[in-house]
Design a protein around this motif. Structure first.
Motif, mmCIF file in Angstrom:
data_model
loop_
_atom_site.group_PDB
_atom_site.id
_atom_site.type_symbol
_atom_site.label_atom_id
_atom_site.label_comp_id
_atom_site.label_asym_id
_atom_site.label_seq_id
_atom_site.Cartn_x
_atom_site.Cartn_y
_atom_site.Cartn_z
ATOM 1 N N VAL A 191 0.826 -1.209 0.000
ATOM 2 C CA VAL A 191 0.000 0.000 0.000
ATOM 3 C C VAL A 191 0.864 1.265 0.000
ATOM 4 C CG1 VAL A 191 -1.665 1.291 1.399
ATOM 5 C CG2 VAL A 191 -1.952 -1.178 1.093
ATOM 6 N N LYS A 192 2.007 1.190 0.663
ATOM 7 C CA LYS A 192 2.880 2.368 0.799
ATOM 8 C C LYS A 192 4.299 2.051 0.333
ATOM 9 C CE LYS A 192 0.832 4.731 4.781
ATOM 10 N NZ LYS A 192 1.049 5.090 6.197
ATOM 11 N N PRO A 193 4.462 1.760 -0.957
ATOM 12 C CA PRO A 193 5.790 1.312 -1.416
ATOM 13 C C PRO A 193 6.885 2.357 -1.241
ATOM 14 C CG PRO A 193 4.339 1.785 -3.272
ATOM 15 C CD PRO A 193 3.496 1.841 -2.043
ATOM 16 N N LEU A 194 6.498 3.620 -1.180
ATOM 17 C CA LEU A 194 7.519 4.667 -1.130
ATOM 18 C C LEU A 194 7.734 5.236 0.273
ATOM 19 C CD1 LEU A 194 6.676 6.546 -4.450
ATOM 20 C CD2 LEU A 194 8.399 4.772 -4.041
ATOM 21 N N GLU A 195 7.011 4.713 1.263
ATOM 22 C CA GLU A 195 7.160 5.317 2.590
ATOM 23 C C GLU A 195 8.533 4.986 3.185
ATOM 24 O OE1 GLU A 195 3.848 6.428 4.948
ATOM 25 O OE2 GLU A 195 4.503 5.091 6.547
ATOM 26 N N ARG A 196 9.173 6.028 3.700
ATOM 27 C CA ARG A 196 10.475 5.879 4.341
ATOM 28 C C ARG A 196 10.385 6.474 5.736
ATOM 29 N NH1 ARG A 196 10.475 3.000 0.825
ATOM 30 N NH2 ARG A 196 11.817 2.853 -1.012
ATOM 31 N N ASN A 197 11.093 5.883 6.683
ATOM 32 C CA ASN A 197 11.099 6.459 8.024
ATOM 33 C C ASN A 197 12.244 7.459 8.140
ATOM 34 O OD1 ASN A 197 10.497 6.983 10.683
ATOM 35 N ND2 ASN A 197 11.725 5.277 11.459
ATOM 36 N N SER A 198 11.897 8.720 8.278
ATOM 37 C CA SER A 198 12.932 9.749 8.421
ATOM 38 C C SER A 198 12.835 10.434 9.780
ATOM 39 C CB SER A 198 12.790 10.777 7.302
ATOM 40 O OG SER A 198 11.500 11.353 7.359
ATOM 41 N N ARG A 199 11.969 9.931 10.650
ATOM 42 C CA ARG A 199 11.789 10.584 11.946
ATOM 43 C C ARG A 199 12.710 9.968 12.987
ATOM 44 N NH1 ARG A 199 6.422 10.481 12.464
ATOM 45 N NH2 ARG A 199 6.342 12.551 11.555
ATOM 46 N N TYR A 200 13.626 10.784 13.475
ATOM 47 C CA TYR A 200 14.547 10.347 14.523
ATOM 48 C C TYR A 200 13.930 10.724 15.874
ATOM 49 C CZ TYR A 200 18.912 9.921 17.190
ATOM 50 O OH TYR A 200 19.869 9.562 18.104
ATOM 51 N N VAL A 201 13.458 9.748 16.590
ATOM 52 C CA VAL A 201 12.842 9.991 17.902
ATOM 53 C C VAL A 201 13.904 9.723 18.967
ATOM 54 C CG1 VAL A 201 11.052 9.247 19.523
ATOM 55 C CG2 VAL A 201 10.542 9.414 17.075
ATOM 56 N N ASP A 202 14.297 10.780 19.656
ATOM 57 C CA ASP A 202 15.437 10.703 20.568
ATOM 58 C C ASP A 202 15.009 10.164 21.938
ATOM 59 O OD1 ASP A 202 17.903 11.021 21.694
ATOM 60 O OD2 ASP A 202 17.760 13.204 21.905
ATOM 61 N N ALA A 203 14.600 8.903 21.956
ATOM 62 C CA ALA A 203 14.075 8.346 23.208
ATOM 63 C C ALA A 203 14.322 6.851 23.315
ATOM 64 C CB ALA A 203 12.570 8.617 23.313
ATOM 65 N N VAL A 204 14.467 6.424 24.549
ATOM 66 C CA VAL A 204 14.458 5.001 24.888
ATOM 67 C C VAL A 204 13.390 4.854 25.954
ATOM 68 C CG1 VAL A 204 15.755 3.091 25.895
ATOM 69 C CG2 VAL A 204 16.938 4.781 24.480
ATOM 70 N N LEU A 205 12.553 3.856 25.825
ATOM 71 C CA LEU A 205 11.553 3.673 26.876
ATOM 72 C C LEU A 205 11.336 2.207 27.182
ATOM 73 C CD1 LEU A 205 8.489 3.022 25.474
ATOM 74 C CD2 LEU A 205 8.856 5.346 24.722
ATOM 75 N N THR A 206 10.872 1.961 28.398
ATOM 76 C CA THR A 206 10.552 0.605 28.822
ATOM 77 C C THR A 206 9.145 0.268 28.373
ATOM 78 O OG1 THR A 206 11.954 0.797 30.783
ATOM 79 C CG2 THR A 206 10.257 -0.903 30.816
ATOM 80 N N ILE A 207 8.977 -0.881 27.745
ATOM 81 C CA ILE A 207 7.623 -1.314 27.390
ATOM 82 C C ILE A 207 6.961 -1.830 28.668
ATOM 83 C CG2 ILE A 207 6.253 -2.876 25.958
ATOM 84 C CD1 ILE A 207 8.561 -2.773 23.948
#
Lengths: 362, 362
Positions: free
Chosen positions: B184-200
């Motif tokens: 459905v989204k062949p061109l989607e790229r992840n460019s978002r750098y989320v500066d976090a680490v979290l515990t699930i």
């Protein structure tokens, strides 16, 4: 010359009130003017009602002081805190709008890493208008955001999400620390901009801060009670925490979502840690019993409305936390009073709190 | 002239193995040389064992192909997948180190927003060496990170945290989407750098991707089984998901933490969505039953080790998922074989899997 720029209508312009508790002139609104001016403000004046609060020109607002609260609620005004920002919840009650945004008067417009001023309200509106995903964790955070989606392994049956009840925003500069942490780290500032919004999973409690908070009043309003704090009470600075624990267990029960993350506001000034310690110290040890209580709360199936959930919760508070301190017996009664007052000002079809608490037994 | 620079010893240099499953020459290691060269590599060669895999000069490694796996495990080699990157878990089993980092050979060094190359391994090591906070959510994310802490309302009794078992890293560029989303989204790229680490949080499942993953092998190794995928199996691309669901319920039971977020790697190339769809399609509908199963799993108190938890889980898989498809009966048996093989290669004091499964009844 006429201005040819066409301003788009701000989102939810006629469906959202901004609630501000304050004891001083609202000069801080100047900075928010481009973002807040289209919206209606509800100002809850705390402390001395004879003092005049100045609101900058051009804002559309209504203002309530303690005399107004007493006049409107009569004896039920006892459930609204005095000399504490917990009084803000009176604004939630008198609003007639579907959504509420509430902000403290020491919060200013923050900038994103590109230097652009953040329209916090717009981000909150995006958060409450898009679904939440409390039943399974998405590792790329908000799957409804542009450029993101559900990752491999995310069940398709859960991808529609659920309605979002609450959007909890964060703070750059002064972080929301308790008094002991403030004392230990007086110079710590939050400079990390985390570009994410996420749903707090079902069954997980969190510390909800009332400084920068939006919610769907139609969904969760009757549970957004900020408790008994400040004047005449043994505790302060737990108003938003209390509300956060209550709304979370009720949202979990009713299948609604709570989000946290963006937007940031700029929190300008740390409150006095010594004063805070005095307000907080009972809360600091009580919370060790409150968290297990809320983690264990179970609401019966019959609790199909927020009001019913909240009344049931008040009963469990009295039964289980009353042993911790008699304050919780008083708080439990205030929770019932709050619902009665809410229903009086916001008549609902069907059962009222009075029926729920005093009505005939089945 | 002698070089006067003193290189600090890399963290956990003698306590961590890097496990890489592959079918091709490992040219991708060139880019990782500054970060990986001090560490020992375990390469698990998938597919044709007569093919020679070239490893760039200067790396310290051991390599296992299918013949080696068959020789070392004998009949128990049946639990190790063939023609699927699920074979990587053989590397976890033969390692003798405390920590594992595993990465795919199409993953490259990503850059942070300042343009600096990200040392993914170093961030994973920070993640696994600092505690997790699964029992209550911290709104400023990882409270142990520099510049962060626990926020107001976070119970003090929970601030020591618990040991971290798993660190799940993310991906820039090609996101880890399933075949339908890829289509459905062949061109989607992840460019978002989320500066976090979290515990699930405890009680919350997540989709664990094996592309960029570190874990404490001493704590959770025996549960890091990537299942039966690929050649001769009705399913693929659920190896890491399966492991993720298993490790999460076991970590929740034993009181350990699972983190997600930083570090990012650069995922270079999307796999073929049509091929993926063929591998995934049974998983896509099975997962609708698997998630409720794992959400409902309850491990008895007697399950005090990972091995005991895993054997118990295998029994519940057989009893409850065997009805979904006979594949899960085979998988349940393979889970037991995996533990037997693990204990053979990693003798532990006390009870063995054989005692647990075939021993005298109480």
């Amino acid at each position: 010359m006429a201005d040819s720029k066409v301003s788009p209508t701000p989102l939810l312009k006629d469906e959202l009130d901004i609630v501000i508790p304050t004891i001083r002139n609202l000069d801080f609104l100047e900075m928010w003017r481009p973002f807040f001016q289209p919206y209606h403000l509800i100002i809850v004046q705390d402390g001395d009602p004879s003092k005049t609060i100045k609101v900058p020109e051009g804002f559309d607002y209504e203002l309530y002081n303690r005399n107004d609260i007493n006049r409107i609620l009569g004896p039920k005004a006892s459930c609204i805190s005095f000399k504490d920002s917990a009084c803000r919840c009176f604004g939630y009650m008198v609003s007639k709008k579907k959504y509420i945004y509430t902000i403290d008067d020491d919060c200013f417009v923050a900038k994103d890493p590109s230097g652009k001023e953040i329209n916090a309200l717009e981000q909150h509106i995006k958060n409450v208008l898009s679904p939440s995903t409390p039943f399974f964790f998405n590792t790329l955070y908000d799957p409804y955001r542009e450029g993101a989606d559900f990752v491999r392994g995310y069940p398709f049956s859960l991808r529609e999400g659920v309605p979002t009840a609450v959007s909890h925003g964060l703070w750059l500069n002064i972080p929301d620390y308790d008094a002991p942490t403030q004392l230990v780290k007086p110079l710590e500032r939050n400079s990390r901009y985390v570009d994410a919004v996420l749903t707090i999973p079902k069954g997980t409690l969190f510390p909800m801060c009332g400084m920068n908070l939006a919610f769907n009043r139609e969904l969760i309003g009757p549970a957004m009670y900020f408790g008994l704090m400040g004047d005449g009470q043994p505790i302060g600075r737990y108003d938003d925490m209390w509300a956060g624990w209550c709304i979370k267990v009720i949202c979990d029960h009713l299948g609604w979502g709570v989000k946290t993350g963006l937007p940031y506001i700029w929190h300008s000034k740390a409150s006095n840690p010594f004063v805070n310690l005095k307000k907080e110290y009972k809360g600091i040890y009580w919370q060790e019993e409150l968290i297990p209580f809320f983690q264990a709360v179970s609401l019966p199936k019959e609790c199909t409305t927020v009001q019913k959930c909240y009344i049931e919760l008040s009963k469990q508070v009295k039964a289980k936390l009353g042993k911790v301190d008699e304050y919780f017996i008083k708080l439990s009664d205030a929770m019932v009073t709050w619902i009665e007052a809410w229903d009086e000002l916001n008549p609902v079809a069907g059962s009222t709190a009075a029926e729920l608490t005093n009505g005939p037994k089945k």
